[in-house]
Scaffold this motif. Structure first.
Motif, PDB file in Angstrom:
ATOM      1  N   ILE A 227       0.824  -1.217   0.000  1.00 52.00           N
ATOM      2  CA  ILE A 227       0.000   0.000   0.000  1.00 52.00           C
ATOM      3  C   ILE A 227       0.858   1.266   0.000  1.00 52.00           C
ATOM      4  CG2 ILE A 227      -1.584   1.383   1.408  1.00 52.00           C
ATOM      5  CD1 ILE A 227      -2.984  -1.161   2.167  1.00 52.00           C
ATOM      6  N   GLU A 228       1.902   1.278   0.809  1.00 52.79           N
ATOM      7  CA  GLU A 228       2.709   2.498   0.940  1.00 52.79           C
ATOM      8  C   GLU A 228       3.363   2.901  -0.378  1.00 52.79           C
ATOM      9  OE1 GLU A 228       2.620  -0.006   2.965  1.00 52.79           O
ATOM     10  OE2 GLU A 228       2.503   0.617   5.050  1.00 52.79           O
ATOM     11  N   TYR A 230       2.535   1.922  -3.365  1.00 52.17           N
ATOM     12  CA  TYR A 230       1.482   2.102  -4.375  1.00 52.17           C
ATOM     13  C   TYR A 230       0.846   3.484  -4.253  1.00 52.17           C
ATOM     14  CZ  TYR A 230      -2.967   1.371  -6.799  1.00 52.17           C
ATOM     15  OH  TYR A 230      -4.053   1.496  -7.631  1.00 52.17           O
ATOM     16  N   LEU A 232       1.971   6.193  -2.258  1.00 53.69           N
ATOM     17  CA  LEU A 232       2.782   7.379  -1.988  1.00 53.69           C
ATOM     18  C   LEU A 232       3.827   7.687  -3.052  1.00 53.69           C
ATOM     19  CD1 LEU A 232       3.304   7.053   1.862  1.00 53.69           C
ATOM     20  CD2 LEU A 232       1.994   8.802   0.672  1.00 53.69           C
ATOM     21  N   THR A 233       4.418   6.681  -3.630  1.00 48.08           N
ATOM     22  CA  THR A 233       5.568   6.960  -4.507  1.00 48.08           C
ATOM     23  C   THR A 233       5.460   6.346  -5.894  1.00 48.08           C
ATOM     24  OG1 THR A 233       6.701   5.011  -3.681  1.00 48.08           O
ATOM     25  CG2 THR A 233       7.163   7.086  -2.548  1.00 48.08           C
ATOM     26  N   GLY A 234       4.519   5.435  -6.094  1.00 46.95           N
ATOM     27  CA  GLY A 234       4.455   4.761  -7.397  1.00 46.95           C
ATOM     28  C   GLY A 234       5.743   4.010  -7.704  1.00 46.95           C
ATOM     29  N   GLY A 236       8.730   5.016  -7.213  1.00 49.80           N
ATOM     30  CA  GLY A 236       9.869   5.900  -7.473  1.00 49.80           C
ATOM     31  C   GLY A 236      10.356   6.571  -6.215  1.00 49.80           C
TER      32      GLY A 236
END
Lengths: 289, 453
Positions: A227-228, A230, A232-234, A236
């Motif tokens: 989840i994190e 997915y 927050l950063t995609g 990257g």
């Protein structure tokens, strides 16, 4: 026969639970195992792929990075997620006043839906008006890029994860601490043991089993972090937060027809986690022996 | 403890359940119809959501009108929003849940057609009355080996979306937007100088949108993502380096791109809607989304031509027919598509009704009919009933016609994922070396293309 009859109601309830497990847990696992050896787009009849899916997954440019990130995340999450709740539980256990209120405060983040917690931290991490940079600014410290730099993004995700999940761990540790017979502490005090000595010689040995169990559970859970990254950063910047579970998602839903490859990667992750589980069982047995 | 991704796994894995389901298509048991013709039921995608009650009512009116005009045909609409969801597309098809007429984005045409997931409708295209007015290059996209598999529904090219209000505040003339990258850079600096939170030029960096926009910029400069035979990466080129160097300079030398990485579609759209982003590459539908979904003020936005563009990554969608449809269902579905999506003054082109409903009418977000008589009639209707300042979009309309469309590369999503790394690299690291980033990405892309054959 008499025993069976007496327990008929219990068996009835057990069957219902087992049926649910079979349909929603075991069947998908078996399907995943089969899927990982098939080429399928879920439309045409699947064809056997041998080890093709595994080869494709291993050759993916992000494969090594994803495992490295996952291991790093797990280690960092253990350092934070293992120590912080334990220390919090120790403090809560010593408190005489407001214990119930503080337990509630510690457990509160667990009650937030993960998506809400993650979005909350997105605001905290905002490099402009975000809370964390405002705090740093208050102390005249330089602002951090948090999620927007490959050197800080993974750590930022660990912080979110620890915050979201420490409540449950703290309560479990607290329950274990409260089961320690007070006589042991009294005896230690009579022997002149200070607080650190009491923790070392009474608390840790008495909670050893629960500590081992939590270690295993945390490794299993943190290695599946999804989840994190997915939300927050995609994944990257620069793949610095791509994890194995996130890569699975990419195979299944971003790349074309990668269901089999997602299954193969899932199987690899499951095997890795089984190794940890076996290791933990061995440790537990040795401990009991 | 970390919450596990059990749900994700279950989603991935249980999609397999669909394999065992018997695909049942969309047909209903037949009952006699007036006039002796066999009754037929079709399901169609894209009914507006409950949160848009006026549009939903208009849709329902269209369904009722269509069924009155076609006795014996029953139309059932599905509510899935958005109409095409890549996450559920495969499982829906596998489970026999796909509508008789469903939407496919241009990025997925080849995939769907190649796998036999769309019906060959060559013999039925006459049911679309304006078929010959559809742009030939757009029709070509739904044609394979001389056979037609879809009805093009939307088509557009890239432009430069910009905030006219910010241009004015920065002392720039919104009626003469930038036409070169050098002018974009200068305008971005002026807008960023308006104060904290202002972003001169916005760009994606993740979720494959970074790679997608890198491709847009690369095509605009005349570059390619892969070689002509599709076997090698071609983005490590002077054009590719120019794209990255410009972005790197704007981010780190000019400080005109803000300090926050705009990871995916939603983050940039939110920032645009917030009214502090000056410019971004995008099609006209960006304006529609920014206004409808992200509370942007419609009067603030304009779109102009793709600066210095030598080609434009084409975007759009088509309706395709479920291969399990009976001939009667296929015919009825095409009649529906003709009625709802391809008739001047009716269905989606009933701009007078759109104006009454308070819809944003006037954005040139569809060029599927080009300059044909049908296209001109649609454009006239749009302008006549415009609720938006159409003059804000005129530079785009003029410029877009002169830029040739260029299709996506093969294995686009995998390549975009690789190119995300390049984009996030230049936007997150001051010391990023565009040449090194491109060389690394090239090695990864070559390995991927070799593995894919």
């Amino acid at each position: 026969m008499g025993v069976l009859k007496r327990n008929l109601t219990a068996y009835g309830f057990l069957c219902a639970a087992l049926a649910c497990f079979a349909v929603f847990a075991w069947y998908p696992m078996v399907r995943e195992f089969v899927l990982s050896f098939q080429h399928t787009n879920l439309i045409d009849p699947p064809t056997w792929a041998g080890l093709d899916n595994f080869t494709a997954v291993v050759r993916d440019p992000a494969f090594g990075t994803a495992w490295l990130n996952t291991v790093q995340f797990t280690v960092l999450a253990l350092i934070c997620g293992y120590a912080v709740p334990f220390v919090t539980a120790l403090v809560l256990n010593e408190l005489r006043h407001a214990r119930g209120y503080l337990r509630f405060v510690v457990y509160l983040p667990v009650m937030l839906p993960p998506i809400v917690a993650v979005l909350l931290f997105r605001w905290f991490y905002d490099p402009g008006p975000g809370l964390f940079n405002q705090i740093l600014d208050f102390f005249h410290l330089p602002a951090l890029a948090w999620l927007d730099s490959s050197s800080t993004a993974l750590v930022s995700l660990v912080i979110v994860s620890t915050w979201m999940n420490m409540g449950s761990a703290t309560l479990i540790y607290l329950a274990a601490l409260q089961n320690i017979p007070p006589e042991l502490y009294e005896a230690a005090e009579l022997d002149g043991a200070g607080i650190l000595a009491r923790i070392r010689h009474v608390t840790i040995p008495q909670t050893r089993l629960i500590l081992l169990l939590m270690l295993m559970l945390q490794i299993v859970a943190t290695m599946q972090v999804f989840i994190e990254p997915y939300m927050l950063t995609g994944g990257g910047p620069e793949n610095s937060t791509v994890t194995v579970a996130y890569l699975m998602y990419q195979f299944a839903f971003t790349y074309g027809d990668g269901y089999g490859q997602a299954g193969a990667l899932g199987l690899m992750l499951m095997l890795a986690l089984l190794l940890f589980a076996a290791f933990q069982l061995r440790l537990t047995r040795e401990d009991k022996a | 403890m970390q919450r596990s991704t059990g749900l994700l796994l279950a989603t991935v894995l249980t999609t397999g359940l669909g394999l065992s389901a018997t695909a049942c298509g969309a047909s209903e048991p037949a009952t006699p119809a007036p006039g002796g013709a066999a009754p037929v039921t079709i399901t169609v995608a894209c009914r507006p959501a409950r949160s848009a009650p006026k549009e939903r009512r208009a849709w329902d009116d269209d369904v009722a009108a269509f069924m009155r005009a076609h006795p014996g045909v029953t139309v059932k609409s599905t509510d899935q929003q958005p109409c095409f969801d890549p996450k559920t597309f495969g499982p829906k098809l596998a489970g026999g849940q796909m509508e008789t007429a469903f939407v496919v984005p241009v990025t997925t045409y080849d995939d769907v057609i190649g796998k036999g997931q769309a019906l060959d409708i060559t013999q039925h295209v006459g049911l679309i009355k304006n078929w010959n007015d559809l742009r030939p290059d757009v029709r070509e996209l739904v044609t394979k080996d001389g056979r037609v598999y879809g009805v093009p529904n939307v088509h557009y090219g890239v432009g430069l979306v910009y905030n006219r209000k910010l241009f004015t505040q920065a002392g720039l003339n919104p009626d003469t937007p930038p036409t070169t990258w050098a002018e974009i850079r200068e305008a971005a600096k002026r807008i960023a100088a308006l104060g904290p939170g202002h972003v001169g030029y916005g760009e994606y960096s993740g979720g494959n949108t970074g790679g997608w926009h890198f491709t847009q910029a690369l095509y605009g400069r005349g570059g390619s993502v892969v070689t002509d035979d599709g076997k090698k990466a071609a983005f490590n080129s002077p054009e590719g380096r120019a794209v990255l160097q410009t972005l790197h300079d704007m981010r780190w030398t000019d400080d005109s791109m803000g300090s926050r990485l705009l990871v995916g579609w939603e983050s940039l759209m939110m920032a645009m809607g917030g009214g502090k982003v000056g410019m971004m590459l995008g099609a006209p539908d960006v304006v529609t989304d920014v206004v409808n979904k992200f509370k942007g003020n419609v009067a603030d936005y304009g779109i102009t031509g793709f600066p210095e563009a030598r080609a434009s990554l084409s975007g759009g969608e088509a309706f395709m027919i479920n291969p399990k449809a009976t001939p009667e269902q296929a015919k009825a579905a095409l009649q529906w598509l003709d009625f709802r999506y391809n008739t001047v003054g009716k269905g989606r082109f009933d701009f007078a009704r759109g104006k009454t409903l308070g819809n944003p009418v006037g954005v040139p977000d569809n060029d599927v009919y080009g300059d044909s008589p049908t296209g001109k009639a649609i454009q006239a209707g749009r302008e006549e009933n415009a609720t938006l300042p159409v003059q804000n979009y005129a530079p785009y309309v003029r410029a877009a016609a002169a830029v040739p469309p260029k299709a996506e590369p093969p294995h686009a999503q995998e390549l975009y994922a690789i190119l995300d790394v390049v984009m996030s690299g230049v936007l997150s690291r001051r010391d990023a070396d565009p040449g090194k980033l491109l060389a690394d990405a090239e090695a990864k892309a070559d390995a991927l293309l070799a593995a894919k054959g």
